[in-house]
Scaffold this motif. Structure first.
Motif, short mmCIF file in Angstrom:
data_model
loop_
_atom_site.label_atom_id
_atom_site.label_comp_id
_atom_site.label_asym_id
_atom_site.label_seq_id
_atom_site.Cartn_x
_atom_site.Cartn_y
_atom_site.Cartn_z
N GLU A 187 88.66 140.88 -3.48
CA GLU A 187 87.68 140.31 -4.42
C GLU A 187 86.27 140.40 -3.85
OE1 GLU A 187 90.54 138.77 -3.53
OE2 GLU A 187 91.62 139.11 -5.42
N MET A 198 95.74 140.64 -14.56
CA MET A 198 94.30 140.87 -14.49
C MET A 198 93.50 139.70 -15.08
SD MET A 198 94.27 143.54 -12.81
CE MET A 198 92.50 143.55 -12.62
N LYS A 199 94.13 139.00 -16.02
CA LYS A 199 93.46 137.88 -16.65
C LYS A 199 93.04 136.84 -15.60
CE LYS A 199 95.71 135.14 -19.31
NZ LYS A 199 97.02 135.02 -19.95
N TYR A 200 93.83 136.74 -14.56
CA TYR A 200 93.51 135.79 -13.49
C TYR A 200 92.56 136.39 -12.45
CZ TYR A 200 97.16 132.71 -15.18
OH TYR A 200 97.92 131.88 -15.95
N GLY A 201 92.20 137.66 -12.63
CA GLY A 201 91.29 138.30 -11.68
C GLY A 201 91.95 138.62 -10.34
N VAL A 202 93.29 138.61 -10.32
CA VAL A 202 93.99 138.88 -9.07
C VAL A 202 94.03 140.39 -8.81
CG1 VAL A 202 96.29 138.90 -8.04
CG2 VAL A 202 95.37 136.80 -9.02
N MET A 203 93.61 140.80 -7.62
CA MET A 203 93.59 142.22 -7.31
C MET A 203 94.61 142.64 -6.27
SD MET A 203 89.56 142.78 -7.34
CE MET A 203 89.66 144.42 -6.69
N SER A 204 95.24 141.66 -5.63
CA SER A 204 96.31 142.06 -4.73
C SER A 204 97.49 141.12 -4.94
CB SER A 204 95.83 142.05 -3.27
OG SER A 204 95.12 140.87 -3.01
N THR A 205 98.63 141.74 -5.11
CA THR A 205 99.85 141.00 -5.38
C THR A 205 100.67 140.89 -4.10
OG1 THR A 205 100.82 143.06 -6.11
CG2 THR A 205 99.97 141.60 -7.81
N VAL A 211 97.26 149.31 -8.70
CA VAL A 211 96.87 149.21 -10.11
C VAL A 211 95.92 148.04 -10.37
CG1 VAL A 211 97.74 148.72 -12.43
CG2 VAL A 211 98.76 150.55 -11.07
N PRO A 212 96.30 146.79 -9.99
CA PRO A 212 95.33 145.70 -10.21
C PRO A 212 94.02 145.93 -9.47
CG PRO A 212 97.30 144.90 -9.04
CD PRO A 212 97.60 146.27 -9.49
N LEU A 213 94.10 146.54 -8.29
CA LEU A 213 92.89 146.81 -7.53
C LEU A 213 91.98 147.79 -8.26
CD1 LEU A 213 92.36 146.45 -4.10
CD2 LEU A 213 92.07 148.86 -4.56
N ILE A 247 100.58 143.92 -16.33
CA ILE A 247 99.25 144.07 -15.74
C ILE A 247 98.17 143.24 -16.45
CG2 ILE A 247 97.42 145.75 -15.25
CD1 ILE A 247 99.59 146.04 -13.30
N SER A 279 99.74 147.28 -4.85
CA SER A 279 98.65 146.59 -5.54
C SER A 279 97.60 147.56 -6.06
CB SER A 279 97.95 145.60 -4.60
OG SER A 279 98.81 144.58 -4.22
N LYS A 318 85.13 144.10 -3.82
CA LYS A 318 84.76 144.49 -5.18
C LYS A 318 83.33 144.03 -5.50
CE LYS A 318 85.97 141.84 -8.63
NZ LYS A 318 86.78 141.12 -9.64
N ILE A 320 91.93 148.53 -11.50
CA ILE A 320 91.37 147.93 -12.71
C ILE A 320 90.27 146.94 -12.37
CG2 ILE A 320 91.90 146.53 -14.75
CD1 ILE A 320 94.72 147.71 -14.68
N GLY A 321 90.52 146.10 -11.35
CA GLY A 321 89.51 145.13 -10.94
C GLY A 321 88.20 145.80 -10.55
N PHE A 322 88.29 146.91 -9.85
CA PHE A 322 87.09 147.64 -9.41
C PHE A 322 86.32 148.20 -10.61
CE2 PHE A 322 87.22 148.96 -4.69
CZ PHE A 322 87.64 147.70 -4.32
N THR A 361 103.89 143.03 -9.50
CA THR A 361 104.34 144.16 -10.31
C THR A 361 105.75 144.62 -9.93
OG1 THR A 361 102.94 145.40 -8.80
CG2 THR A 361 102.16 145.15 -11.06
N MET A 388 90.57 145.99 -20.92
CA MET A 388 91.23 144.84 -20.33
C MET A 388 90.27 143.69 -20.02
SD MET A 388 94.10 145.11 -17.54
CE MET A 388 95.03 146.06 -18.66
N GLN A 389 90.75 142.48 -20.23
CA GLN A 389 89.97 141.29 -19.88
C GLN A 389 90.30 140.89 -18.45
OE1 GLN A 389 87.69 139.73 -21.87
NE2 GLN A 389 88.05 141.49 -23.22
N VAL A 390 89.30 140.91 -17.60
CA VAL A 390 89.55 140.57 -16.20
C VAL A 390 88.89 139.26 -15.85
CG1 VAL A 390 89.25 141.29 -13.81
CG2 VAL A 390 89.75 142.98 -15.56
N GLY A 391 89.67 138.34 -15.32
CA GLY A 391 89.13 137.04 -14.92
C GLY A 391 88.42 137.12 -13.58
N GLN A 392 87.65 136.12 -13.30
CA GLN A 392 86.98 136.03 -12.00
C GLN A 392 87.81 135.14 -11.10
OE1 GLN A 392 84.55 137.09 -10.19
NE2 GLN A 392 83.52 138.46 -11.60
N GLN A 393 88.07 135.60 -9.92
CA GLN A 393 88.79 134.73 -8.99
C GLN A 393 87.84 134.27 -7.89
OE1 GLN A 393 92.14 136.41 -6.86
NE2 GLN A 393 92.38 134.48 -5.81
#
Lengths: 75, 315
Positions: free
Chosen positions: B57, A43-50, B90-92, A39, B88, B60, B94-96, A8, B167-172
């Motif tokens: 991940e 998120m599409k990749y499921g990544v939660m930490s950049t 924001v992605p965190l 974002i 991080s 979560k 949303i992922g949660f 980001t 939002m569409q969230v993928g699985q990692q």
């Protein structure tokens, strides 16, 4: 191959982009390098930490900064 | 042994007089800097090894199976071991919430993760002793758990930005690291973190040493002592702009304690420094509407002020 650097806009994300460029240069491989900042795409990749590195749609790692050598080893 | 070394350098090598302002300040500076860097290097390394087993991940996934209460406790505990950087957030977040972690549980994590961090703990341990460090962990977790439960009870899901829910969230996949990988990760993590915080540590310990040697005893007792009811809220307000500089702030605060600042006020101040930050608020405004953001800050700040008063009474 297509490489995407997800981040980001933090300092580490910029550093990772530079390291990826170096890694591609030294390895001599053909690669398209893209910086992904929005974002929804991250998120599409499921990544939660950049930052994270994606190769051809597959997440190689996330949440850390790696050296050009380590990246070259993954390509 | 460190003490002898610091004494030797200050009084024998440099030749300052024991008991003089300059001598005491330098002695204190040498001793504290070496002690803190030894502690930082070893503990950050050990914590990094533990952290490499808890990528966000996995955290979560654990939390999405837990409901309120148990979930809040788990979230606060996992906040200690999951690596977190406010960039991080924001992605965190949303992922949660996308994976079904309740909003209140997510907030317990968001409070505990930056607040109960290894740097703050090492600095508290080094400058105040292990009892204060433990009290900080315990009350920090409590603040995170209670704040999360309250936010959950307030049913504020509609104050999360609308796009988050769509939002569409993928699985990692969670990558399994070998012990060797973990050591490599821990080495890099320790190096990066030390590189980032060392100037703050040196400046902080330096200012602390100066205060220790030059500021008169009981200088602060009148304003920051336990008899001033405004000291705690003011300390909390001052902590907000000092975000993420726990490394530099703690040595200064430690020296101020010796000059009469009350310990509850110190704890509240430290928590505000780590848990409430302006940059994080700005980042979180991407996913939270103003009302939820203000509620979040208000509840955490209130809980911290309460902790401050409590320890000013009982310690």
């Amino acid at each position: 191959m297509k490489l995407e650097v997800l981040g980001t806009g933090c300092a580490k994300c910029k550093a990772l982009l530079e390291n990826v460029k170096k890694a591609v240069e030294t390895s001599g491989k053909e690669a398209e390098i893209v910086k992904v900042e929005d974002i929804p795409s991250i998120m599409k990749y499921g990544v939660m930490s950049t930052p994270a590195l994606v190769k051809d749609g597959k997440v190689l790692f996330s949440g850390k900064l790696t050296t050009p050598e380590e990246i070259a080893g993954m390509l | 042994m460190l003490k002898q070394f610091a004494d030797y350098v200050t009084f024998s090598l440099i030749g300052l007089k024991p008991g003089s302002h300059g001598g005491e300040a330098l002695d204190f500076f040498i001793y504290d800097t070496i002690k803190i860097f030894l502690l930082l290097t070893t503990i950050i390394f050990v914590v990094a090894i533990i952290r490499s087993s808890f990528p966000p991940e996995r955290t979560k996934r654990i939390l999405s199976h837990n409901r309120e209460y148990v979930g809040n406790v788990m979230a606060a505990l996992l906040g200690i071991v999951t690596p977190f950087c406010s960039c991080s957030a924001v992605p965190l977040f949303i992922g949660f919430v996308e994976s079904g972690v309740p909003l209140g549980v997510t907030f317990s994590f968001l409070v505990s993760s930056p607040m109960v961090n290894e740097v703050a703990l090492i600095m508290l341990w080094g400058m105040f002793g292990w009892k204060i460090a433990l009290i900080y962990i315990g009350t920090g977790l409590l603040v995170a758990i209670v704040s999360g439960i309250v936010i959950g009870r307030l049913k504020m899901e509609k104050y999360v930005q609308d796009y988050v829910w769509e939002m569409q969230v993928g699985q990692q996949e969670i990558e399994e690291l070998t012990f060797r990988d973990k050591l490599v990760y821990a080495r890099g993590y320790t190096r990066d973190l030390l590189k980032k915080i060392w100037p703050y540590v040196v400046i902080g310990v330096g200012l602390g040493a100066f205060i220790h040697g030059y500021v008169p005893q009981d200088f602060l007792a009148k304003w920051a002592g336990r008899d001033n009811p405004f000291a705690v809220p003011i300390a909390v307000a001052l902590g907000v702009p000092l975000y993420s500089n726990a490394a530099g702030v703690i040595p200064i605060v430690s020296a101020l304690t010796q000059k009469g600042m009350a310990i509850g006020t110190v704890l509240a101040f430290m928590m505000a420094v780590t848990a409430l930050s302006l940059p994080e608020a700005i980042i979180l405004s991407n996913v939270l509407k103003r009302r939820l953001l203000l509620t979040f800050f208000g509840i955490v700040a209130t809980a911290i002020v309460f902790v401050g008063y409590l320890f000013n009474i009982i310690l």
